[in-house]
Design a protein around this motif. Structure first.
Motif, PDB file in Angstrom:
ATOM      1  N   ALA A 309       0.840  -1.202   0.000  1.00  0.00           N
ATOM      2  CA  ALA A 309       0.000   0.000   0.000  1.00  0.00           C
ATOM      3  C   ALA A 309       0.875   1.250   0.000  1.00  0.00           C
ATOM      4  O   ALA A 309       0.580   2.227  -0.705  1.00  0.00           O
ATOM      5  CB  ALA A 309      -0.922  -0.011   1.220  1.00  0.00           C
ATOM      6  N   GLU A 312       2.612   1.854  -3.449  1.00  0.00           N
ATOM      7  CA  GLU A 312       1.785   2.540  -4.447  1.00  0.00           C
ATOM      8  C   GLU A 312       1.925   4.057  -4.336  1.00  0.00           C
ATOM      9  O   GLU A 312       1.659   4.785  -5.296  1.00  0.00           O
ATOM     10  CB  GLU A 312       0.325   2.129  -4.272  1.00  0.00           C
ATOM     11  CG  GLU A 312       0.057   0.676  -4.644  1.00  0.00           C
ATOM     12  CD  GLU A 312      -1.375   0.281  -4.400  1.00  0.00           C
ATOM     13  OE1 GLU A 312      -2.163   1.151  -3.934  1.00  0.00           O
ATOM     14  OE2 GLU A 312      -1.725  -0.893  -4.676  1.00  0.00           O
ATOM     15  N   LYS A 313       2.357   4.524  -3.166  1.00  0.00           N
ATOM     16  CA  LYS A 313       2.587   5.953  -2.948  1.00  0.00           C
ATOM     17  C   LYS A 313       4.066   6.312  -3.121  1.00  0.00           C
ATOM     18  O   LYS A 313       4.508   7.394  -2.721  1.00  0.00           O
ATOM     19  CB  LYS A 313       2.116   6.344  -1.546  1.00  0.00           C
ATOM     20  CG  LYS A 313       0.618   6.150  -1.308  1.00  0.00           C
ATOM     21  CD  LYS A 313       0.260   6.461   0.144  1.00  0.00           C
ATOM     22  CE  LYS A 313      -1.250   6.470   0.364  1.00  0.00           C
ATOM     23  NZ  LYS A 313      -1.868   5.151   0.145  1.00  0.00           N
ATOM     24  N   ASN A 370      -3.074   7.451   6.071  1.00  0.00           N
ATOM     25  CA  ASN A 370      -4.032   7.282   4.976  1.00  0.00           C
ATOM     26  C   ASN A 370      -4.157   5.823   4.550  1.00  0.00           C
ATOM     27  O   ASN A 370      -5.259   5.339   4.263  1.00  0.00           O
ATOM     28  CB  ASN A 370      -3.639   8.153   3.784  1.00  0.00           C
ATOM     29  CG  ASN A 370      -3.800   9.639   4.057  1.00  0.00           C
ATOM     30  OD1 ASN A 370      -4.582  10.029   4.928  1.00  0.00           O
ATOM     31  ND2 ASN A 370      -3.067  10.461   3.329  1.00  0.00           N
ATOM     32  N   SER A 371      -3.031   5.125   4.491  1.00  0.00           N
ATOM     33  CA  SER A 371      -3.048   3.714   4.097  1.00  0.00           C
ATOM     34  C   SER A 371      -3.802   2.872   5.114  1.00  0.00           C
ATOM     35  O   SER A 371      -4.547   1.950   4.746  1.00  0.00           O
ATOM     36  CB  SER A 371      -1.620   3.196   3.927  1.00  0.00           C
ATOM     37  OG  SER A 371      -0.956   3.846   2.863  1.00  0.00           O
ATOM     38  N   LYS A 373      -6.252   3.880   7.034  1.00  0.00           N
ATOM     39  CA  LYS A 373      -7.677   4.172   6.867  1.00  0.00           C
ATOM     40  C   LYS A 373      -8.244   3.434   5.663  1.00  0.00           C
ATOM     41  O   LYS A 373      -9.353   2.879   5.722  1.00  0.00           O
ATOM     42  CB  LYS A 373      -7.887   5.673   6.714  1.00  0.00           C
ATOM     43  CG  LYS A 373      -7.618   6.472   7.992  1.00  0.00           C
ATOM     44  CD  LYS A 373      -7.737   7.970   7.742  1.00  0.00           C
ATOM     45  CE  LYS A 373      -7.407   8.760   9.011  1.00  0.00           C
ATOM     46  NZ  LYS A 373      -7.438  10.236   8.763  1.00  0.00           N
ATOM     47  N   GLN A 374      -7.490   3.422   4.557  1.00  0.00           N
ATOM     48  CA  GLN A 374      -7.946   2.722   3.355  1.00  0.00           C
ATOM     49  C   GLN A 374      -8.093   1.223   3.606  1.00  0.00           C
ATOM     50  O   GLN A 374      -9.081   0.601   3.202  1.00  0.00           O
ATOM     51  CB  GLN A 374      -6.954   2.961   2.217  1.00  0.00           C
ATOM     52  CG  GLN A 374      -6.942   4.407   1.689  1.00  0.00           C
ATOM     53  CD  GLN A 374      -5.784   4.654   0.741  1.00  0.00           C
ATOM     54  OE1 GLN A 374      -5.009   3.754   0.436  1.00  0.00           O
ATOM     55  NE2 GLN A 374      -5.664   5.896   0.277  1.00  0.00           N
ATOM     56  N   LEU A 375      -7.120   0.637   4.283  1.00  0.00           N
ATOM     57  CA  LEU A 375      -7.148  -0.797   4.565  1.00  0.00           C
ATOM     58  C   LEU A 375      -8.257  -1.146   5.545  1.00  0.00           C
ATOM     59  O   LEU A 375      -8.875  -2.207   5.443  1.00  0.00           O
ATOM     60  CB  LEU A 375      -5.790  -1.256   5.097  1.00  0.00           C
ATOM     61  CG  LEU A 375      -4.643  -1.236   4.078  1.00  0.00           C
ATOM     62  CD1 LEU A 375      -3.298  -1.489   4.755  1.00  0.00           C
ATOM     63  CD2 LEU A 375      -4.874  -2.252   2.967  1.00  0.00           C
ATOM     64  N   GLU A 376      -8.496  -0.254   6.492  1.00  0.00           N
ATOM     65  CA  GLU A 376      -9.584  -0.488   7.459  1.00  0.00           C
ATOM     66  C   GLU A 376     -10.944  -0.512   6.752  1.00  0.00           C
ATOM     67  O   GLU A 376     -11.808  -1.315   7.075  1.00  0.00           O
ATOM     68  CB  GLU A 376      -9.562   0.607   8.540  1.00  0.00           C
ATOM     69  CG  GLU A 376      -8.439   0.424   9.551  1.00  0.00           C
ATOM     70  CD  GLU A 376      -8.277   1.643  10.460  1.00  0.00           C
ATOM     71  OE1 GLU A 376      -8.982   2.645  10.217  1.00  0.00           O
ATOM     72  OE2 GLU A 376      -7.437   1.575  11.378  1.00  0.00           O
ATOM     73  N   ARG A 377     -11.122   0.363   5.768  1.00  0.00           N
ATOM     74  CA  ARG A 377     -12.389   0.387   5.015  1.00  0.00           C
ATOM     75  C   ARG A 377     -12.579  -0.904   4.223  1.00  0.00           C
ATOM     76  O   ARG A 377     -13.676  -1.441   4.125  1.00  0.00           O
ATOM     77  CB  ARG A 377     -12.428   1.595   4.078  1.00  0.00           C
ATOM     78  CG  ARG A 377     -12.663   2.917   4.796  1.00  0.00           C
ATOM     79  CD  ARG A 377     -13.068   4.014   3.808  1.00  0.00           C
ATOM     80  NE  ARG A 377     -11.980   4.341   2.903  1.00  0.00           N
ATOM     81  CZ  ARG A 377     -11.084   5.306   3.116  1.00  0.00           C
ATOM     82  NH1 ARG A 377     -11.141   6.023   4.243  1.00  0.00           N
ATOM     83  NH2 ARG A 377     -10.143   5.565   2.240  1.00  0.00           N
ATOM     84  N   VAL A 378     -11.480  -1.400   3.656  1.00  0.00           N
ATOM     85  CA  VAL A 378     -11.535  -2.638   2.886  1.00  0.00           C
ATOM     86  C   VAL A 378     -11.875  -3.827   3.784  1.00  0.00           C
ATOM     87  O   VAL A 378     -12.613  -4.746   3.405  1.00  0.00           O
ATOM     88  CB  VAL A 378     -10.191  -2.884   2.170  1.00  0.00           C
ATOM     89  CG1 VAL A 378     -10.149  -4.267   1.539  1.00  0.00           C
ATOM     90  CG2 VAL A 378      -9.947  -1.829   1.110  1.00  0.00           C
TER      91      VAL A 378
END
Length: 380
Positions: A309, A312-313, A370-371, A373-378
């Protein structure tokens, strides 16, 4: 791109690359050749050896060039054990050593040596008292790393060396691969008999290394061949690599005061900010730790997923040590420290160089948040 994986390898200094190219192009002769061209290469090799010895404050004849940390560690561990097996076949090391030491010990175990793996505390630190308690009449060799490559714990090398002055027949090896240029080490004063360093960890080139062998210490060679490196390390010498290593070491030491302070400031910033996140557990101890490594775990998130993750940044960090990162197992260092397996499996390592900046660190902190938060949503 932000590169925070400097414990795996560092970017070579431009001057190091230039010196390697110059020597490889203009002084490519075999230093063992008798002609003048070979003599020029031999002179460069001797000068590189003298420079490394001066920087490490040791004698020139105590420096042996190798292909890197793994070879230096294997030569030290196996060479010392085999040479002194008549004095005793009991060896001591810690439970958190690099694989090039640990697996060398395991190989020796298969041929009749007895190994004691001294445990570490919850900070990953071994005790000089525990090491002394493990010493037996047949103990001939002890190997302890200077800085742990996964969590950055500094081992009590000075205390161990002081203790070993009471045991003059026991050889003491220090794997300083992760410590050179980050943590001070005085080889003669600390009663160190053998010490390993690797060029690519301080902006030199991969495939270059040094084994320090204290004057008077005898170890068995691992290679049979043309008796180069005073018969301890046969094989045509990598003259350009040795010159490049000497230059990288000098440049690193010249920059060390400001560089160490910079890394420590960035490490403290990262620790402070990442500790605010409830999902993050810092594994690197706040005391007795090197300035360039910060290891932390992510509650409920696999480290491999998180690494990609960030990738990608255009941010590059690692999981465990580079040598073990592709193995789908929990960190042996963290489990030895008492970290639960699930937590150890979610570990991430950030490792810095002198050239990293606070601006980069701020971007990494933001990217980590940010990563997550993104992974938590997934995951929901």
């Amino acid at each position: 791109m932000i590169y925070f994986d400097n414990s795996a390898t560092t970017k070579p200094y431009k001057e190091v690359l230039d010196s390697f190219l110059k020597v490889s192009s203009d002084y490519f002769a075999n230093p063992s050749s008798l002609h003048r061209f070979g003599g020029q290469a031999e002179k460069l090799l001797s000068q590189a050896r003298e420079q490394v010895a001066q920087l490490l404050q040791v004698k020139t004849n105590e420096i042996y060039f190798t292909s890197g940390g793994t070879e230096s560690n294997n030569l030290a561990v196996k060479g010392a054990a085999l040479r002194n097996r008549n004095k005793g076949k009991h060896l001591i090391t810690s439970s958190v050593e690099h694989p090039s030491v640990r697996l060398a010990m395991e190989q020796l175990e298969q041929v009749g040596f007895d190994i004691t793996y001294v445990p570490v505390d919850r900070n990953g630190r071994v005790s000089a008292t525990d090491i002394e308690a493990a010493i037996r009449k047949d103990t001939s060799f002890i190997s302890i790393m200077l800085v742990n490559n996964e969590v950055g714990t500094i081992q009590p090398i000075k205390e161990i060396g002081e203790m070993l002055k009471r045991y003059p027949t026991i050889l003491f090896h220090v794997d300083a691969v992760q410590g050179i240029g980050k943590v001070p080490l005085t080889l003669h004063e600390d009663r160190i008999d053998l010490c390993s360093i690797s060029g690519h960890k301080f902006h030199g080139l991969k495939g270059t290394g040094v084994l320090y062998v204290r004057d008077g210490v005898r170890i068995t060679p691992l290679f049979s061949g043309g008796s180069q490196e005073r018969a301890l390390r046969s094989g045509t010498e990598n003259v350009a690599g040795a010159v490049a290593l000497a230059k990288a070491l000098r440049m690193t030491f010249d920059r060390s005061t400001a560089g160490i302070e910079n890394m420590r400031n960035i490490q403290n910033m990262l620790r402070q900010e990442l500790s605010k996140n409830e999902r993050i557990q810092i594994n690197t101890p706040s005391e007795n730790s090197a300035p360039h490594i910060l290891n932390f775990s992510l509650n409920g998130i696999k480290s491999e997923v998180f690494i990609h993750a960030l990738e990608e940044k255009e941010i590059f960090v690692s999981t465990t040590s580079a040598c073990s990162s592709k193995k789908k197992t929990a960190s042996t260092t963290l489990t030895a420290m008492g970290v639960p397996k699930a937590t150890a499996e979610s570990a991430v390592r950030i490792s810095l160089s002198y050239d990293n900046t606070t601006e980069e660190a701020l971007k990494v902190i933001e990217a980590i948040e940010n990563s997550l938060k993104q992974l938590e949503r997934v995951m929901k």
